[in-house]
Every structure is written in structure tokens, then in C-alpha cells.
Write a protein that holds these residues in place. Sequence first.
Motif, PDB file in Angstrom:
ATOM      1  N   GLU A 195       0.822  -1.214   0.000  1.00  0.00           N
ATOM      2  CA  GLU A 195       0.000   0.000   0.000  1.00  0.00           C
ATOM      3  C   GLU A 195       0.861   1.271   0.000  1.00  0.00           C
ATOM      4  O   GLU A 195       0.591   2.197  -0.779  1.00  0.00           O
ATOM      5  N   PRO A 196       1.912   1.358   0.838  1.00  0.00           N
ATOM      6  CA  PRO A 196       2.744   2.574   0.789  1.00  0.00           C
ATOM      7  C   PRO A 196       3.435   2.769  -0.560  1.00  0.00           C
ATOM      8  O   PRO A 196       3.564   3.903  -1.042  1.00  0.00           O
ATOM      9  N   THR A 197       3.866   1.668  -1.186  1.00  0.00           N
ATOM     10  CA  THR A 197       4.520   1.795  -2.484  1.00  0.00           C
ATOM     11  C   THR A 197       3.523   2.218  -3.556  1.00  0.00           C
ATOM     12  O   THR A 197       3.840   3.051  -4.414  1.00  0.00           O
ATOM     13  N   LEU A 198       2.328   1.655  -3.504  1.00  0.00           N
ATOM     14  CA  LEU A 198       1.291   2.054  -4.460  1.00  0.00           C
ATOM     15  C   LEU A 198       0.999   3.539  -4.335  1.00  0.00           C
ATOM     16  O   LEU A 198       0.944   4.270  -5.338  1.00  0.00           O
ATOM     17  N   ARG A 199       0.843   4.014  -3.121  1.00  0.00           N
ATOM     18  CA  ARG A 199       0.568   5.442  -2.911  1.00  0.00           C
ATOM     19  C   ARG A 199       1.740   6.299  -3.405  1.00  0.00           C
ATOM     20  O   ARG A 199       1.547   7.351  -4.020  1.00  0.00           O
ATOM     21  N   ASP A 200       2.970   5.859  -3.149  1.00  0.00           N
ATOM     22  CA  ASP A 200       4.151   6.600  -3.575  1.00  0.00           C
ATOM     23  C   ASP A 200       4.217   6.698  -5.098  1.00  0.00           C
ATOM     24  O   ASP A 200       4.619   7.729  -5.654  1.00  0.00           O
ATOM     25  N   LYS A 201       3.806   5.646  -5.772  1.00  0.00           N
ATOM     26  CA  LYS A 201       3.827   5.641  -7.235  1.00  0.00           C
ATOM     27  C   LYS A 201       2.730   6.533  -7.812  1.00  0.00           C
ATOM     28  O   LYS A 201       2.939   7.213  -8.826  1.00  0.00           O
ATOM     29  N   VAL A 202       1.558   6.523  -7.186  1.00  0.00           N
ATOM     30  CA  VAL A 202       0.493   7.435  -7.621  1.00  0.00           C
ATOM     31  C   VAL A 202       0.971   8.883  -7.504  1.00  0.00           C
ATOM     32  O   VAL A 202       0.805   9.698  -8.421  1.00  0.00           O
ATOM     33  N   LYS A 203       1.588   9.208  -6.379  1.00  0.00           N
ATOM     34  CA  LYS A 203       2.114  10.569  -6.197  1.00  0.00           C
ATOM     35  C   LYS A 203       3.197  10.879  -7.230  1.00  0.00           C
ATOM     36  O   LYS A 203       3.250  11.985  -7.781  1.00  0.00           O
ATOM     37  N   GLY A 204       4.062   9.909  -7.486  1.00  0.00           N
ATOM     38  CA  GLY A 204       5.119  10.120  -8.469  1.00  0.00           C
ATOM     39  C   GLY A 204       4.584  10.396  -9.850  1.00  0.00           C
ATOM     40  O   GLY A 204       5.166  11.187 -10.616  1.00  0.00           O
ATOM     41  N   ALA A 205       3.463   9.756 -10.187  1.00  0.00           N
ATOM     42  CA  ALA A 205       2.848   9.957 -11.502  1.00  0.00           C
ATOM     43  C   ALA A 205       2.373  11.393 -11.676  1.00  0.00           C
ATOM     44  O   ALA A 205       2.726  12.074 -12.654  1.00  0.00           O
ATOM     45  N   TRP A 206       1.566  11.874 -10.718  1.00  0.00           N
ATOM     46  CA  TRP A 206       1.026  13.233 -10.838  1.00  0.00           C
ATOM     47  C   TRP A 206       2.120  14.282 -10.680  1.00  0.00           C
ATOM     48  O   TRP A 206       2.119  15.303 -11.375  1.00  0.00           O
ATOM     49  N   ALA A 207       3.063  14.024  -9.771  1.00  0.00           N
ATOM     50  CA  ALA A 207       4.157  14.979  -9.575  1.00  0.00           C
ATOM     51  C   ALA A 207       5.022  15.071 -10.821  1.00  0.00           C
ATOM     52  O   ALA A 207       5.383  16.173 -11.274  1.00  0.00           O
ATOM     53  N   GLY A 208       5.361  13.924 -11.402  1.00  0.00           N
ATOM     54  CA  GLY A 208       6.183  13.924 -12.604  1.00  0.00           C
ATOM     55  C   GLY A 208       5.517  14.654 -13.749  1.00  0.00           C
ATOM     56  O   GLY A 208       6.158  15.442 -14.465  1.00  0.00           O
ATOM     57  N   GLN A 209       4.224  14.410 -13.927  1.00  0.00           N
ATOM     58  CA  GLN A 209       3.496  15.086 -14.999  1.00  0.00           C
ATOM     59  C   GLN A 209       3.522  16.598 -14.806  1.00  0.00           C
ATOM     60  O   GLN A 209       3.770  17.361 -15.758  1.00  0.00           O
ATOM     61  N   THR A 210       3.288  17.055 -13.599  1.00  0.00           N
ATOM     62  CA  THR A 210       3.257  18.495 -13.328  1.00  0.00           C
ATOM     63  C   THR A 210       4.636  19.128 -13.509  1.00  0.00           C
ATOM     64  O   THR A 210       4.771  20.221 -14.078  1.00  0.00           O
ATOM     65  N   LEU A 211       5.658  18.431 -13.066  1.00  0.00           N
ATOM     66  CA  LEU A 211       7.021  18.959 -13.202  1.00  0.00           C
ATOM     67  C   LEU A 211       7.448  19.021 -14.668  1.00  0.00           C
ATOM     68  O   LEU A 211       8.048  20.011 -15.113  1.00  0.00           O
ATOM     69  N   GLY A 212       7.142  17.974 -15.430  1.00  0.00           N
ATOM     70  CA  GLY A 212       7.507  17.974 -16.842  1.00  0.00           C
ATOM     71  C   GLY A 212       6.832  19.091 -17.605  1.00  0.00           C
ATOM     72  O   GLY A 212       7.449  19.772 -18.439  1.00  0.00           O
TER      73      GLY A 212
END
Length: 505
Positions: free
Chosen positions: A34-51
Amino acid sequence: MPKRNIIWILLAFFFMPHMTAAVHKGKKEVVLSEPTLRDKVKGAWAGQTLGCSYGGPTEFKFLGTIIQDYIPIPWDKHMVKKWYDTFPGLYDDVYVDLTFVEVFERCGLDAPVDSFAAAFRRAEYPLWHANQVARYNLLQGMKAPQSGYWKNNPHAHCIDFQIEADFAGIMSPGMPNQAAEICDRVGHIMSYGEGWYGGVYVAAMYSLAYVSNDVEYIVKEALKVIPEESDFHKCMSDVIRWHRKYPNDWKRTWFELQNKWSEEISCPEGIHNSFNIGTKINGAYILLGLLYGQGDFTKTIDISTRAGQDSDCNPASAAGILGTMIGYSNIPEYWKEALHEVEDIPFSNTDISLNKAYDMTYRHACDMLRKHGNVKAGNDFIIRRENIRPVALEVAFENLKVSDKLTIEKSIDDVNPFSFEGTGLVVKGYVAGGLPADYTAEMEVYIDGKFYETTALPQELNHRKCELFFCYDRPAGQHTVTFKWKNPVPNGKIWITEIIIYTTK
């Protein structure tokens, strides 16, 4: 305890509670805590916004050329907030995604096409190209998926759905077929053919980034979702092949792409010039960043940006996919610190911030995993590998070629009747004369002396029609077109700027 549950728990222990190895070497399941899944969801939205933020200064300023290494691209920890404040429309990559995320939140995982179309129709944020034509079509009473079909949308091959399909993959961990099904419901609102394939492919890469730490595997495996006969598949396959041939020279692959795949025949803005918002070439630039970035966040985001054209959207997709693979916690602080002052600020014309998107999409991802039979053992999801199925073949603008592009700069009264030889045309222009924002011009079109349609031309920017008129289905030969303004106003003019003429190959 039932024997079956013991087996699953042992599997969970064996595969580790966090990110596991890639699934492509015979593994049938991958364990995600569960913590890894949540971390990956955050990474997805964060990466998109940063790019998106990093590429903002260069968007469509480098057309048909590379942004050379000696040209600086500015970045500091306040860059994201600057775009939020000065040009929130930059984040169409994100806020259109969030429109559909909100529909899932409100209507559930089985939300129908009409719910997505209605939410998209009501949205008052700035849109362009395929998105704007689709919103216009919906406002005029057309239903989805006809709103995105190429004969109703000259921009059907544009990048629009490719940049906003992220949500479908983010909510489908390790389930590329389910991501494609979501894309079928949503993506045909605004796209068809190559324009739709770009979104399906991006969503599949996001989905696989949850269960693999191998970028090359993600890129190649996700491509199975696209029909091999399509030009989109052929173009992406070329990138993969050229990467193998020139593994240390992304610019050589860029030149190969420019030579083979840069022709634009659909988007009226890209005809006979260097501007290219087509899905194929920009999708290829996503792969440039992913493959040549080799899992390095900075290299990935920089290469996708320096490939040019839609240079905010392409790094947004590449960084979002990579952010999913490595997780939010592994995005370098140099990049991540720029998000800290905006994560609670809603995106333009939405009430959804990044922090809210993280939470909503995490819940949707958990719900999708449960719905599609992925077992949970304690705090771990055991995600079963899917055999990827290609989506249906869609071909748009088939056998068409541009035979001429005419610069007119005259009112419709000055061109009536207009003659052309071919099978179709696109007429670009606008209504002028200081007219009120709530005024809608009505223009009748006659082809070969017969009434063809009445087209509405709203003055309201977010309700506008991008082109005055288009049709692609006339029999080959000589035709005449006559325009009639039904509700003229004093001092008003309907101006034609360009006419693009199509014929068959």
C-alpha cells in the motif's frame, strides 16, 4: 487459515513488500505494498506536473528543430508556482485529466461515456485543437464518440488525448487492458485513430510502470496494445529500433524521425509549415526521453523537452511515467521542492489540487485492483500479469493528401462562390467587428448549389469553433462552395484566412 491464503502470504513475503523486479522474465504476479502504491500514484502526478512546468518556456518555440544543449532552460524551486499564477492554462495536461478523475469519484468505476462528455462539455478552462473542437461539438448537441470522429473533428490526430490519458493508466496498476478500456470510454470524446492511440499507449506505459523497473520493457510491452498495422505503432517501433542502433545518440534518432515521420496532413495549423502537434511525432519524443534518459529523472525530462514541438506535454508524459516507476520518494529533491508551495492549490477551473489528486487516484487504483480480481494479502496487493490485447484498428484521413493551401484574407462575400478541385477542404477564419461575447454568427454553406449545413460560430472564446468549415467526403472533381451569413450585424465580417484543399492519393 485456508491453504490458499497461506500461499498468497508466502508469495507476498517472497516478492518483497515494496517495488519488485520487472515482470517480463516469466513472473506471473508482482507484489505492491500500500505505501509503495501510494508513492507511485504521487510520483505519476508529480512527474506530470514537473515535466509540464519545465517545458513551459519552450512550448512550440522550437519547431522542426532541436533545442541545443547550449540553450539554457530556466528552472528554480518557484517555477511551478510562477506558472500557476501567470498562465494556469499551461496545465491542460493535468486539469483535463482531473475532470475525468472527478467523474470516477462521483459516478464510480463504471461511469458511462455520457457522464465524462457532460463534465467535459461544462468545463470552462482554456482548450485547443481536438479538445476545443470536441467541446464545441458537444455544446452544439453532438454526442460522444461522434464528437471526436475525424470527419467531425479535423484535429482528431492531434496530441490532445495523449496528454490527458495519464489518469487511465495511473488508476490501473499493472492492468494495461483495463487502462485501454477506460481510454475507449473517454478518449473518443475528442480523438480518433492516431490521436486516440497516443493516449492508449501512454496509459499502458503508466500501468506497466507500476510493475516494472525496466524502462525498455515498459516501452516495448505497452506497444502491444496498439495494432501493428497502424502508423502509430510503426513510428514507435522505429524509435525503439533506432534506439538500439544509436544507443548513445538521441539526436540521431530525432533526425531519423524528422526525416520519416514529420509530415502533417490533418491538423490545419500544421499544414505546409514546421508546426507539428500530431500525436505520432510528439509521442515519439516521449520515447526519446524515456529510452535515452535511462531511468534518470533529469535526463528524461530534459531530452523530451529538447526534442521540441509540444515541449511541455512530452516531458510531462515522460516524467509522469518515470515518476510512476521510481515513485515520488525517488524524484530528486531538486525537482520535487518546486511542488511544495502548490500541492494544495487547485488547478485552473477545478477544485482539485495535487494533494487531492494523489488521494483520489490512490483510492481509484485500489478499487480497480479489487474489481479486477487482484488479491490483497495484508497490506500488499498481488497483481496478476495481463496478456495485453491490441485495441481495434482505426484509420482516419485515409488516402487523403493536401493538394493546395491558399492564403485568402477576404470576407466570405468577396470569395463567393469559391471553386476547388478535390474531395474536401478546410476553411480557416474568424468573425470580426467588435461583436459581443454572447453573439453567435450563423453561416450557411452550399456545395455545388445544394445546402450542406448551417454552422454556428460563437464569439465566446471557450465555445469557439476552431475552423469556419470543413468537409472531407466530396466525390473527386470540381466543386463550388458558397457561404451565406444568416444573421449579419452592422460592421461585422466573417473573414476567411486560409483554405486547405484535399484530394485522394
